[in-house]
Scaffold this motif. Structure first.
Motif, PDB file in Angstrom:
ATOM      1  N   ALA A  52       0.988   1.885 -10.570  1.00 19.55           N
ATOM      2  CA  ALA A  52       0.697   1.334  -9.235  1.00 19.55           C
ATOM      3  C   ALA A  52      -0.091  -0.083  -9.145  1.00 19.55           C
ATOM      4  CB  ALA A  52       0.002   2.728  -8.387  1.00 19.55           C
TER       5      ALA A  52
ATOM      6  N   LEU B 265       1.566   6.915  -6.792  1.00 22.11           N
ATOM      7  CA  LEU B 265       0.516   7.808  -7.057  1.00 22.11           C
ATOM      8  C   LEU B 265       1.199   9.406  -6.841  1.00 22.11           C
ATOM      9  CD1 LEU B 265      -2.740   6.184  -5.805  1.00 22.11           C
ATOM     10  CD2 LEU B 265      -1.684   6.396  -8.244  1.00 22.11           C
ATOM     11  N   ALA B 266       1.918   9.482  -5.660  1.00 21.10           N
ATOM     12  CA  ALA B 266       2.348  11.024  -5.271  1.00 21.10           C
ATOM     13  C   ALA B 266       3.048  11.558  -6.277  1.00 21.10           C
ATOM     14  CB  ALA B 266       3.129  10.904  -3.832  1.00 21.10           C
TER      15      ALA B 266
ATOM     16  N   THR C 162      -7.318   3.615  -1.855  1.00 16.88           N
ATOM     17  CA  THR C 162      -6.101   4.451  -2.152  1.00 16.88           C
ATOM     18  C   THR C 162      -6.316   5.008  -3.417  1.00 16.88           C
ATOM     19  OG1 THR C 162      -5.025   3.063  -0.723  1.00 16.88           O
ATOM     20  CG2 THR C 162      -3.793   4.422  -2.259  1.00 16.88           C
TER      21      THR C 162
ATOM     22  N   VAL D  19       0.956  -1.294   0.084  1.00 15.99           N
ATOM     23  CA  VAL D  19      -0.074   0.115  -0.157  1.00 15.99           C
ATOM     24  C   VAL D  19       0.943   1.246  -0.093  1.00 15.99           C
ATOM     25  CG1 VAL D  19      -1.638   1.287   1.351  1.00 15.99           C
ATOM     26  CG2 VAL D  19      -2.037  -1.015   1.176  1.00 15.99           C
ATOM     27  N   GLY D  20       1.941   1.154   0.881  1.00 21.03           N
ATOM     28  CA  GLY D  20       2.841   2.555   0.933  1.00 21.03           C
ATOM     29  C   GLY D  20       3.370   2.633  -0.689  1.00 21.03           C
TER      30      GLY D  20
ATOM     31  N   ILE E 239       2.100   2.112  -3.466  1.00 16.28           N
ATOM     32  CA  ILE E 239       1.305   2.560  -4.244  1.00 16.28           C
ATOM     33  C   ILE E 239       1.131   3.996  -4.005  1.00 16.28           C
ATOM     34  CG2 ILE E 239      -1.525   2.673  -4.631  1.00 16.28           C
ATOM     35  CD1 ILE E 239      -1.313  -0.527  -4.147  1.00 16.28           C
ATOM     36  N   GLU E 240       1.017   4.369  -2.975  1.00 17.15           N
ATOM     37  CA  GLU E 240       0.900   5.778  -2.391  1.00 17.15           C
ATOM     38  C   GLU E 240       1.772   6.370  -2.938  1.00 17.15           C
ATOM     39  OE1 GLU E 240      -1.873   4.980   1.698  1.00 17.15           O
ATOM     40  OE2 GLU E 240       0.426   5.249   1.778  1.00 17.15           O
ATOM     41  N   ASP E 241       3.235   6.033  -2.618  1.00 16.05           N
ATOM     42  CA  ASP E 241       4.475   6.822  -3.106  1.00 16.05           C
ATOM     43  C   ASP E 241       4.262   6.810  -4.619  1.00 16.05           C
ATOM     44  OD1 ASP E 241       5.355   6.764  -0.844  1.00 16.05           O
ATOM     45  OD2 ASP E 241       6.643   5.117  -0.782  1.00 16.05           O
TER      46      ASP E 241
ATOM     47  N   ARG F  20      -8.883  -1.496   0.780  1.00 15.40           N
ATOM     48  CA  ARG F  20      -7.835  -0.739   1.092  1.00 15.40           C
ATOM     49  C   ARG F  20      -7.103  -0.030  -0.052  1.00 15.40           C
ATOM     50  NH1 ARG F  20      -2.855  -0.506   5.361  1.00 15.40           N
ATOM     51  NH2 ARG F  20      -2.308   1.588   4.975  1.00 15.40           N
ATOM     52  N   TYR F  21      -6.590  -1.041  -0.905  1.00 11.88           N
ATOM     53  CA  TYR F  21      -6.429  -0.729  -2.386  1.00 11.88           C
ATOM     54  C   TYR F  21      -7.183   0.062  -3.073  1.00 11.88           C
ATOM     55  CZ  TYR F  21      -2.712  -4.641  -1.886  1.00 11.88           C
ATOM     56  OH  TYR F  21      -1.564  -5.217  -1.360  1.00 11.88           O
TER      57      TYR F  21
ATOM     58  N   PHE G 247      -7.082   9.030  -4.834  1.00 12.49           N
ATOM     59  CA  PHE G 247      -6.036   9.627  -5.633  1.00 12.49           C
ATOM     60  C   PHE G 247      -7.093  10.238  -6.927  1.00 12.49           C
ATOM     61  CE2 PHE G 247      -3.973   9.216  -9.636  1.00 12.49           C
ATOM     62  CZ  PHE G 247      -2.863  10.199  -9.525  1.00 12.49           C
TER      63      PHE G 247
END
Length: 226
Positions: free
Chosen positions: A81, A66-67, A123, A59-60, A62-64, A119-120, A127
């Motif tokens: 992602a 997308l950021a 996220t 998950v982290g 993925i977030e990185d 949760r995926y 976004f």
């Protein structure tokens, strides 16, 4: 040399295959790994956590990814992602397939897997919602898009988990699926007129990719700008 955490994971999956999930205790796992019970609980909160040891890290990642997206590369970021999740499973190999078998037979693990998928999806949804303006209209579009991305990914992943396809084919099918979804959504990101009726689609995550895409396309017809 493998870490204590890695030894615990390896021991747990080996025992689950040998004895079954329910018949394997935390003490069994610790003993097989050559550590004490206290050491197990320093690494994992429960026996369930050993089944999904890398979920938070994925998950982290993925977030990185997308950021790093810009306004013009958002859909590419979503695709890449989602690819990170697929590649993680492919890297796990036999362990991922063992987990798949366990989640099919142990209700508690199945519930945990579903929670992870949700949760995926949250996220991706968060976004996409922000990317499309963060309005009431974009919230529904983001929900549909995130659901479709996760469903498309899972369609390919399940085929790999069932050993219907190998790693190379899985990546090729993933590229095809994401390309199809990108084409489907790339013209649907403008703001929806406030006087247009909203359309709600409920998409099951175990549906096949074609039926999900058809359902989403139908729903999104109401969001086209003139």
């Amino acid at each position: 040399m493998s870490s204590t955490r890695d030894r615990l994971i390896e021991a747990a999956f080996a025992l689950f295959e040998e004895r079954g999930y329910e018949a394997t205790t935390v003490d069994d796992v610790a003993e097989r790994a050559g550590v004490g019970r206290t050491t197990f609980f320093r690494a994992f909160r429960s026996k369930e956590d050993v089944i999904f040891p890398d979920h938070a890290a994925v998950v982290g990642a993925i977030e990185d990814r997308l950021a790093t997206a810009t306004d013009t590369t958002a859909l590419l970021a979503v695709t890449e992602a989602a690819r990170l999740v697929l590649l993680h499973y492919l890297h796990e190999g036999a362990r991922a397939r063992t987990r798949y078998g366990l989640t099919r037979s142990v209700p508690a693990l199945r519930a945990r897997e579903i929670a992870g998928q949700q949760r995926y999806q949250r996220t991706f949804r968060g976004f996409l919602h922000e990317w499309m303006g963060g309005t009431a209209a974009s919230a529904l579009r983001a929900e549909l898009m995130a659901n479709a991305v996760v469903t498309a990914h899972n369609h390919v992943l399940r085929r790999w988990l069932r050993a219907e396809i190998g790693d190379a084919v899985a990546q090729k099918e993933f590229d095809t699926a994401m390309g199809y979804l990108t084409q489907l959504f790339e013209d649907q990101t403008g703001e929806r007129k406030q006087d247009e009726p909203a359309a709600v689609v409920v998409v099951r995550t175990d549906s096949n990719l074609a039926s999900v895409a058809d359902a989403v396309r139908t729903a999104l017809e109401g969001f086209r700008t003139t």
